[in-house]
Motif scaffolding. Structure first.
Motif, PDB file in Angstrom:
ATOM      1  N   LEU A 135       0.824  -1.204   0.000  1.00  0.00           N
ATOM      2  CA  LEU A 135       0.000   0.000   0.000  1.00  0.00           C
ATOM      3  C   LEU A 135       0.861   1.259   0.000  1.00  0.00           C
ATOM      4  O   LEU A 135       0.535   2.246  -0.666  1.00  0.00           O
ATOM      5  N   GLU A 136       1.969   1.228   0.729  1.00  0.00           N
ATOM      6  CA  GLU A 136       2.870   2.382   0.752  1.00  0.00           C
ATOM      7  C   GLU A 136       3.375   2.695  -0.654  1.00  0.00           C
ATOM      8  O   GLU A 136       3.338   3.848  -1.101  1.00  0.00           O
ATOM      9  N   TYR A 137       3.835   1.674  -1.375  1.00  0.00           N
ATOM     10  CA  TYR A 137       4.365   1.895  -2.711  1.00  0.00           C
ATOM     11  C   TYR A 137       3.256   2.194  -3.716  1.00  0.00           C
ATOM     12  O   TYR A 137       3.463   2.946  -4.669  1.00  0.00           O
ATOM     13  N   ALA A 138       2.073   1.621  -3.506  1.00  0.00           N
ATOM     14  CA  ALA A 138       0.946   1.933  -4.381  1.00  0.00           C
ATOM     15  C   ALA A 138       0.608   3.419  -4.307  1.00  0.00           C
ATOM     16  O   ALA A 138       0.351   4.073  -5.328  1.00  0.00           O
ATOM     17  N   HIS A 139       0.634   3.974  -3.107  1.00  0.00           N
ATOM     18  CA  HIS A 139       0.345   5.396  -2.945  1.00  0.00           C
ATOM     19  C   HIS A 139       1.427   6.254  -3.596  1.00  0.00           C
ATOM     20  O   HIS A 139       1.116   7.294  -4.202  1.00  0.00           O
ATOM     21  N   GLY A 142       0.831   6.745  -7.101  1.00  0.00           N
ATOM     22  CA  GLY A 142      -0.359   7.525  -7.419  1.00  0.00           C
ATOM     23  C   GLY A 142      -1.648   6.748  -7.400  1.00  0.00           C
ATOM     24  O   GLY A 142      -2.666   7.210  -7.937  1.00  0.00           O
ATOM     25  N   GLN A 144      -4.852   4.919  -5.470  1.00  0.00           N
ATOM     26  CA  GLN A 144      -5.684   4.803  -4.281  1.00  0.00           C
ATOM     27  C   GLN A 144      -6.406   3.467  -4.345  1.00  0.00           C
ATOM     28  O   GLN A 144      -7.008   3.127  -5.367  1.00  0.00           O
ATOM     29  N   GLU A 145      -6.340   2.710  -3.254  1.00  0.00           N
ATOM     30  CA  GLU A 145      -6.955   1.390  -3.248  1.00  0.00           C
ATOM     31  C   GLU A 145      -8.458   1.477  -3.014  1.00  0.00           C
ATOM     32  O   GLU A 145      -8.958   2.448  -2.426  1.00  0.00           O
ATOM     33  N   CYS A 167      -7.282  -0.804  -7.826  1.00  0.00           N
ATOM     34  CA  CYS A 167      -7.269   0.654  -7.924  1.00  0.00           C
ATOM     35  C   CYS A 167      -8.692   1.215  -7.859  1.00  0.00           C
ATOM     36  O   CYS A 167      -9.647   0.567  -8.292  1.00  0.00           O
ATOM     37  N   ARG A 195      -2.248   1.091 -13.787  1.00  0.00           N
ATOM     38  CA  ARG A 195      -2.891   2.072 -12.923  1.00  0.00           C
ATOM     39  C   ARG A 195      -3.454   3.174 -13.788  1.00  0.00           C
ATOM     40  O   ARG A 195      -2.989   3.368 -14.914  1.00  0.00           O
TER      41      ARG A 195
END
Length: 277
Positions: A135-139, A142, A144-145, A167, A195
């Protein structure tokens, strides 16, 4: 004195007219709500005739959506690459493909929203909480889960762990955008997926087909495709991401109908079945 009486009389008439209009509006809204409720009940009754029940958890209320135009941001991609890889050098490989190399690994960003990050084994980041790191790297990328338990899925293998992040846009699922984070022995080795392009250039409010129409179209699809199901578990208004080859794209509304045997997708503007990979 007469002028004051005339003024007060006019004010009184205006108040009465406004109240009458308010009553009409409220009555019309109530009549419209009752008609929508009856239409939904009628559609669910027809579903039952075809052997398909509707779960109590299925949200059948009306919803609204917009169409969003989005565009690629190379600045955001550079920031993500430098942050995740510990500094990075960029190479434009043409065709909308940009490559970065850094101390921890390498990354490739595509104009269609695709992304791949490969970490070097020795310097790969480590964690005892793969979900939190994903989640840290997903944010940073750019993304948002999707809120709730369906936003992140963790799959444990014999020698590796995959974390899939679904996403979201405006807290709604993007049905064809997800990132997969691959861990081995606590090390993050690989990130891949699609994404949505992050910068919004325009928003266009649009009318989506209503719930009764979606349910009737669902019946037609089950008959046309010969697909068998017995429960409609969820009715969700989502988005689908459609990229162009030039670093742009759009997010358009699509209905997702989750059943006990799989998902159906119906374009929320045309009513046609939507192919989702």
């Amino acid at each position: 004195m007469d002028a004051v009486k005339v003024k007060n009389f006019i004010i009184l008439v205006l108040v009465i007219v406004n109240l009458a209009l308010l009553v009409v509006i409220v009555r019309d809204n109530m009549r419209g709500s009752e008609q929508r409720r009856e239409a939904i009940e009628g559609a669910t009754g027809i579903l039952l005739d075809y052997g398909i029940s509707v779960s109590k958890d299925a949200e059948l209320g009306e919803r609204t959506a917009s169409i969003y135009s989005v565009v690629r941001s190379e600045e955001d991609e550079r920031y993500a690459a430098e942050t995740i890889l510990g500094g990075a050098e960029m190479t434009d490989r043409g065709g909308g493909i940009v490559y970065y190399s850094g101390m921890l690994g390498e990354a490739t960003f595509r104009s269609t929203g695709g992304v791949e990050l490969q970490f070097y084994g020795i310097t790969a980041p480590t964690t005892d909480d793969p979900e939190a790191m994903a989640l840290e790297y997903a944010h940073i990328l750019g993304v948002q889960e999707l809120p709730g338990r369906e936003g992140v899925k963790v799959r444990e293998g014999e020698s590796s762990t995959d974390v899939e992040v679904c996403c979201a846009w405006q807290s709604s699922r993007i049905v064809n955008c997800r990132l997969t984070f691959t861990f081995k022995e606590g090390k993050l080795l690989y990130i891949s997926g699609t994404r949505p392009l992050g910068q919004t250039t325009s928003e266009q409010e649009t009318a989506v087909i209503d719930v009764p129409t979606v349910l009737m179209r669902f019946i037609e699809l089950t008959q046309e495709k010969g697909r068998v199901c017995s429960v409609l578990e969820q009715l969700e208004l989502c988005y689908t991401f459609s990229p162009t080859a030039f670093g742009g794209g759009s997010l358009s509304p699509v209905w997702r109908l989750a059943t006990d045997t799989g998902d159906f997708y119906i374009n929320a503007l045309t009513g046609k079945e939507e192919a989702v990979s």
